[in-house]
Enzyme design. Sequence first.
Site, short mmCIF file in Angstrom:
data_model
loop_
_atom_site.label_atom_id
_atom_site.label_comp_id
_atom_site.label_asym_id
_atom_site.label_seq_id
_atom_site.Cartn_x
_atom_site.Cartn_y
_atom_site.Cartn_z
N LYS A 41 0.84 -1.22 0.00
CA LYS A 41 0.00 0.00 0.00
C LYS A 41 0.87 1.26 0.00
O LYS A 41 0.64 2.18 -0.77
CB LYS A 41 -0.93 0.03 1.22
CG LYS A 41 -1.78 -1.21 1.41
CD LYS A 41 -2.73 -1.06 2.59
CE LYS A 41 -2.08 -0.90 3.95
NZ LYS A 41 -1.36 -2.08 4.46
N ARG A 116 -10.21 0.51 9.22
CA ARG A 116 -9.68 -0.80 9.59
C ARG A 116 -10.66 -1.59 10.44
O ARG A 116 -10.35 -2.73 10.82
CB ARG A 116 -8.41 -0.60 10.41
CG ARG A 116 -7.13 -1.02 9.71
CD ARG A 116 -6.03 -0.48 10.55
NE ARG A 116 -4.78 -1.12 10.53
CZ ARG A 116 -3.71 -0.61 9.91
NH1 ARG A 116 -3.83 0.44 9.16
NH2 ARG A 116 -2.56 -1.17 10.06
N ARG A 155 12.53 -4.18 5.81
CA ARG A 155 12.08 -2.86 5.35
C ARG A 155 12.77 -1.72 6.08
O ARG A 155 12.96 -1.75 7.29
CB ARG A 155 10.56 -2.80 5.59
CG ARG A 155 9.93 -1.49 5.30
CD ARG A 155 8.47 -1.66 5.04
NE ARG A 155 7.69 -1.69 6.27
CZ ARG A 155 6.36 -1.59 6.27
NH1 ARG A 155 5.71 -1.51 5.14
NH2 ARG A 155 5.69 -1.62 7.40
N ARG A 188 11.09 0.53 11.45
CA ARG A 188 9.96 0.73 12.37
C ARG A 188 10.07 -0.24 13.54
O ARG A 188 10.41 -1.40 13.36
CB ARG A 188 8.64 0.50 11.62
CG ARG A 188 8.12 1.74 10.97
CD ARG A 188 6.95 1.45 10.09
NE ARG A 188 5.88 0.69 10.73
CZ ARG A 188 4.72 0.42 10.13
NH1 ARG A 188 4.49 0.85 8.90
NH2 ARG A 188 3.79 -0.27 10.76
N ARG A 199 -0.02 -7.93 14.25
CA ARG A 199 -0.59 -7.03 13.23
C ARG A 199 -1.39 -7.85 12.22
O ARG A 199 -2.47 -7.43 11.79
CB ARG A 199 0.53 -6.24 12.55
CG ARG A 199 1.13 -5.18 13.46
CD ARG A 199 2.51 -4.74 13.03
NE ARG A 199 2.54 -4.06 11.76
CZ ARG A 199 3.65 -3.89 11.03
NH1 ARG A 199 4.80 -4.33 11.46
NH2 ARG A 199 3.59 -3.24 9.90
N1 LIG Z 1 -7.18 2.90 11.05
C1 LIG Z 1 -6.50 2.50 12.14
N2 LIG Z 1 -7.18 2.06 13.23
C2 LIG Z 1 -6.52 1.67 14.34
N3 LIG Z 1 -5.19 1.65 14.44
C3 LIG Z 1 -4.46 2.07 13.39
C4 LIG Z 1 -5.08 2.52 12.18
N4 LIG Z 1 -4.11 2.88 11.31
C5 LIG Z 1 -2.93 2.66 11.93
N5 LIG Z 1 -3.13 2.16 13.18
C6 LIG Z 1 -2.08 1.82 14.17
O1 LIG Z 1 -0.80 2.08 13.61
C7 LIG Z 1 -0.04 0.88 13.43
C8 LIG Z 1 0.75 0.96 12.14
O2 LIG Z 1 -0.14 1.09 11.06
P1 LIG Z 1 0.37 1.10 9.54
O3 LIG Z 1 1.50 2.04 9.38
O4 LIG Z 1 -0.82 1.30 8.66
O5 LIG Z 1 1.02 -0.31 9.36
P2 LIG Z 1 0.72 -1.69 8.71
O6 LIG Z 1 -0.41 -1.65 7.73
O7 LIG Z 1 2.02 -1.94 8.05
O8 LIG Z 1 0.47 -2.54 9.92
C9 LIG Z 1 -1.08 -0.23 13.50
O9 LIG Z 1 -0.51 -1.45 13.93
C10 LIG Z 1 -2.08 0.35 14.52
O10 LIG Z 1 -1.59 0.23 15.84
#
Ligand SMILES: Nc1ncnc2c1ncn2[C@@H]1O[C@H](COP(=O)(O)OP(=O)(O)O)[C@@H](O)[C@H]1O
Length: 210
Positions: A41, A116, A155, A188, A199
């Site tokens: 993404k 999400r 990464r 990260r 995750r």
């Molecule tokens: N829409 C969301 N709702 C709840 N938590 C979120 C959301 N977007 C991001 N997060 C939080 O941020 C963290 C990292 O998200 P992101 O950078 O999108 O990583 P990835 O898709 O690689 O897990 C998630 O594990 C969560 O804790």
Amino acid sequence: MAASLEDVPSESLLSEVLRRLRCSSKPDKRLILIGPPGSGKGTQSPIIKDEFCLCHLATGDMLRAAVVAKTPLGIKAKEAMDNGQLVSDDLVVGIIDEAMKKASCQKGFILDGFPRTVAQAEKLDEMLQKQGTKIDKVLNFAIDDAILEERITGRWIHPSSGRSYHTKFQPPKVPGVDDITGEPLIQRKDDTAEVLKSRLGAFHRQTEPG
Ligand SMILES: Nc1ncnc2c1ncn2[C@@H]1O[C@H](COP(=O)(O)OP(=O)(O)O)[C@@H](O)[C@H]1O
């Protein structure tokens, strides 16, 4: 404060004018990207964003910036993020609602990492209804869990632009350094095999279409 235009080099001014002219003929677009961590993404978003003149709203990037800046939002979000769990719906809905008002979202947006949960999707519907707009497309990045661990653990990220690299699949020209700015890359904190398990669990339980 914005820099005085006199100080901006002519070449930069011209390329910005050309960019705005090119963007003015593009159709508006509102997109959602769905997919597990490491599915691509964040790699595809900047490409789509530049092509269609959209803003890229990545809740993960915004939350990480808040954690680094130790804002009240960042302090509340940190623990869940470190453990690979979702932060509360209210927090992320608030940041998306605010971010969509930016001038750079005028021609539309790419939602990356939001919604999400079903509750977030319902809130998004309400926000769009208020704006009198709708989502044009949802892109589902369907990738097997088995190949995600190698992608995630190798990464490296350039935090301010969101550009990502991979030690094996897309190495930077100089190890540990962003190709464009020369600034340092980071890994990260949640990009470990162990946190990836949580995750992925959260993705399959709470996000993936049933
Ligand atoms: N829409 C969301 N709702 C709840 N938590 C979120 C959301 N977007 C991001 N997060 C939080 O941020 C963290 C990292 O998200 P992101 O950078 O999108 O990583 P990835 O898709 O690689 O897990 C998630 O594990 C969560 O804790």
